[in-house]
Write a protein that holds these residues in place. Structure first.
Motif, short mmCIF file in Angstrom:
data_model
loop_
_atom_site.label_atom_id
_atom_site.label_comp_id
_atom_site.label_asym_id
_atom_site.label_seq_id
_atom_site.Cartn_x
_atom_site.Cartn_y
_atom_site.Cartn_z
N GLU A 228 0.81 -1.21 0.00
CA GLU A 228 0.00 0.00 0.00
C GLU A 228 0.85 1.26 0.00
O GLU A 228 0.38 2.32 -0.41
N VAL A 229 2.09 1.16 0.46
CA VAL A 229 2.93 2.33 0.73
C VAL A 229 4.25 2.24 -0.03
O VAL A 229 4.87 1.17 -0.10
N ASP A 230 4.68 3.36 -0.57
CA ASP A 230 5.99 3.44 -1.21
C ASP A 230 7.07 3.13 -0.18
O ASP A 230 7.07 3.70 0.91
N PRO A 231 8.01 2.23 -0.48
CA PRO A 231 9.06 1.89 0.49
C PRO A 231 9.86 3.10 0.98
O PRO A 231 10.39 3.08 2.10
N ARG A 232 9.93 4.16 0.18
CA ARG A 232 10.66 5.35 0.62
C ARG A 232 10.02 5.98 1.85
O ARG A 232 10.71 6.63 2.65
N LEU A 233 8.72 5.78 2.02
CA LEU A 233 8.04 6.31 3.21
C LEU A 233 8.53 5.62 4.47
O LEU A 233 8.68 6.25 5.52
N LEU A 234 8.76 4.32 4.39
CA LEU A 234 9.27 3.61 5.55
C LEU A 234 10.67 4.07 5.89
O LEU A 234 11.04 4.13 7.07
N ALA A 235 11.44 4.42 4.87
CA ALA A 235 12.79 4.90 5.11
C ALA A 235 12.78 6.27 5.79
O ALA A 235 13.70 6.62 6.54
N GLN A 236 11.73 7.05 5.54
CA GLN A 236 11.61 8.39 6.13
C GLN A 236 10.96 8.37 7.51
O GLN A 236 11.05 9.34 8.25
N ALA A 237 10.29 7.27 7.84
CA ALA A 237 9.48 7.21 9.06
C ALA A 237 10.17 6.42 10.16
O ALA A 237 11.13 5.68 9.92
N THR A 238 9.65 6.58 11.38
CA THR A 238 9.97 5.67 12.46
C THR A 238 8.92 4.57 12.41
O THR A 238 7.72 4.84 12.50
N VAL A 239 9.38 3.33 12.21
CA VAL A 239 8.47 2.23 11.87
C VAL A 239 8.20 1.35 13.09
O VAL A 239 9.12 0.93 13.80
N PHE A 240 6.92 1.05 13.30
CA PHE A 240 6.47 0.16 14.36
C PHE A 240 5.61 -0.94 13.73
O PHE A 240 5.07 -0.77 12.63
N THR A 241 5.45 -2.03 14.43
CA THR A 241 4.64 -3.12 13.90
C THR A 241 4.07 -3.96 15.04
O THR A 241 4.42 -3.76 16.21
N ASP A 242 3.17 -4.86 14.69
CA ASP A 242 2.67 -5.80 15.69
C ASP A 242 3.71 -6.88 15.94
O ASP A 242 4.06 -7.17 17.08
N GLU A 243 4.24 -7.48 14.87
CA GLU A 243 5.29 -8.49 15.01
C GLU A 243 6.33 -8.29 13.92
O GLU A 243 5.99 -8.28 12.73
N VAL A 244 7.58 -8.15 14.30
CA VAL A 244 8.64 -7.83 13.33
C VAL A 244 8.80 -8.92 12.29
O VAL A 244 8.95 -8.64 11.09
N ALA A 245 8.73 -10.18 12.68
CA ALA A 245 8.92 -11.28 11.74
C ALA A 245 7.89 -11.23 10.62
O ALA A 245 8.21 -11.47 9.44
N GLN A 246 6.65 -10.91 10.96
CA GLN A 246 5.62 -10.80 9.93
C GLN A 246 5.79 -9.53 9.11
O GLN A 246 5.55 -9.53 7.90
N SER A 247 6.18 -8.46 9.75
CA SER A 247 6.35 -7.19 9.04
C SER A 247 7.33 -7.32 7.90
O SER A 247 7.10 -6.82 6.80
N ILE A 248 8.44 -8.01 8.15
CA ILE A 248 9.49 -8.10 7.12
C ILE A 248 9.21 -9.19 6.10
O ILE A 248 9.83 -9.21 5.03
N SER A 249 8.29 -10.09 6.39
CA SER A 249 8.03 -11.19 5.46
C SER A 249 6.74 -11.01 4.66
O SER A 249 6.71 -11.24 3.45
N ILE A 250 5.65 -10.59 5.33
CA ILE A 250 4.38 -10.45 4.63
C ILE A 250 3.75 -9.07 4.82
O ILE A 250 2.70 -8.79 4.25
#
Length: 321
Positions: A228-250
């Motif tokens: 849904e989001v341009d990867p450059r936005l994640l590079a500009q943001a402070t990123v949080f998630t529910d579970e890191v393993a899922q965030s980086i895989s799916i």
């Protein structure tokens, strides 16, 4: 075994109860008191459906189980039922016996909305006034209702691939007594909080659509390839998630990781903010982003809560099993 049918969920589970359950389980995950099992998600080769299992064990809440279900994209058109279908099964962690079967459709919508609202409460600026929605489907209305309870918003703006669906968002804004405006993607820069909830496989939200200080809750990406989001936005943001393993895989981070724009260590658990182990937002200009991938423990938490409510109100069905 207790059964709580789908038809009874609406009279039992509230947004506030869902929020409390999800916030607690995020905190337990960050404290290593709860963990998710590997997700199984497959295309079954019938009706274009995706089917799978999410499960886990919450030692703090003594909740063990799984959610079985998925996405049938033709359901609404062919059968007049929602495309997401699921059921939650709970087991006694002391014996392994099945203790409950719970309708998971409304619970999934409520727990997904609760997850983004947890991120808004803990990461959005206190003075946030405008909330923007990317997506206007069934789940978007749940997201918006839950989000509106987290800040004193004064306006709702929205964009959708199919503009004819935007009245769904306007109806929720009307309920809250707030003005609604349909905007183009560039118009989303007016938002202080953004929620994306689509089934897109191509980036919609780009850096030029987001102003400094915005909090973004990305809630639609839960499968490899979705985006849904341009990867450059994640590079500009402070990123949080529910579970890191899922965030980086799916999750949404899969694309930024693949392009080398961020690393796994750049992603923090939202539960660490809940627990006070992470400061969360550090400045008014910081862009914060929550990658909500949807974890099995969320489903178990809300299902366990609804079983307790069903027993308390005398509506749980007991069967020999």
């Amino acid at each position: 075994m207790l059964i709580v049918p789908e038809r009874d969920i609406a009279d039992l589970m509230t947004r506030h109860a869902a929020y409390d359950a999800v916030e607690k389980v995020f905190a337990a995950m960050a404290s290593a008191d709860a963990y998710n099992f590997p997700v199984i998600r497959e295309a079954i080769g019938h009706e274009d459906a995706l089917y799978g299992f999410k499960g886990g064990f919450d030692r703090a809440g003594m909740t063990l189980g799984l959610k079985a279900g998925g996405y049938w994209p033709n359901n609404l058109e062919k059968h007049g039922i929602i495309n997401h279908q699921s059921t939650v099964f709970l087991f006694d962690p002391d014996t392994g016996r099945a203790v409950a079967m719970v309708g998971g459709n409304l619970l999934t919508a409520l727990r997904t909305a609760a997850a983004s609202s947890v991120s808004i409460r803990h990461l959005a600026r206190d003075d946030a006034k405008v909330i923007g929605m990317v997506g206007a489907g069934h789940q978007a209305t749940f997201q918006l209702r839950a989000a509106l309870e987290q800040r004193r918003f004064e306006k709702v703006i929205g964009w959708n691939f199919h503009p004819e669906m935007l009245p769904n968002l306007k109806a929720v804004a009307d309920e809250a007594g707030l003005p609604f405006e349909a905007v183009e993607l560039d118009g989303l820069r007016a938002a202080d909080v953004l929620i994306s909830i689509t089934s897109s496989f191509e980036a919609i939200l780009k850096p030029e659509h987001v102003k400094p200080g915005t909090h973004i809750a990305c809630m639609g990406t839960d499968t490899k390839g979705k985006q849904e989001v341009d990867p450059r936005l994640l590079a500009q943001a402070t990123v949080f998630t529910d579970e890191v393993a899922q965030s980086i895989s799916i999750g949404e981070a899969q694309h930024a990781i693949a392009q080398g724009l961020i690393g796994e260590s750049d992603i923090a658990q939202i539960g660490a903010v809940v627990n006070g182990d992470h400061p969360g937002r550090r400045s008014a200009e910081e862009i914060t982003l929550f990658d909500g991938t949807g974890v099995g423990l969320q489903d178990l938490a809300v299902a366990s809560a609804v079983v307790d409510l069903a027993v308390e109100k005398g509506v749980a069905i007991e069967v020999d099993f």
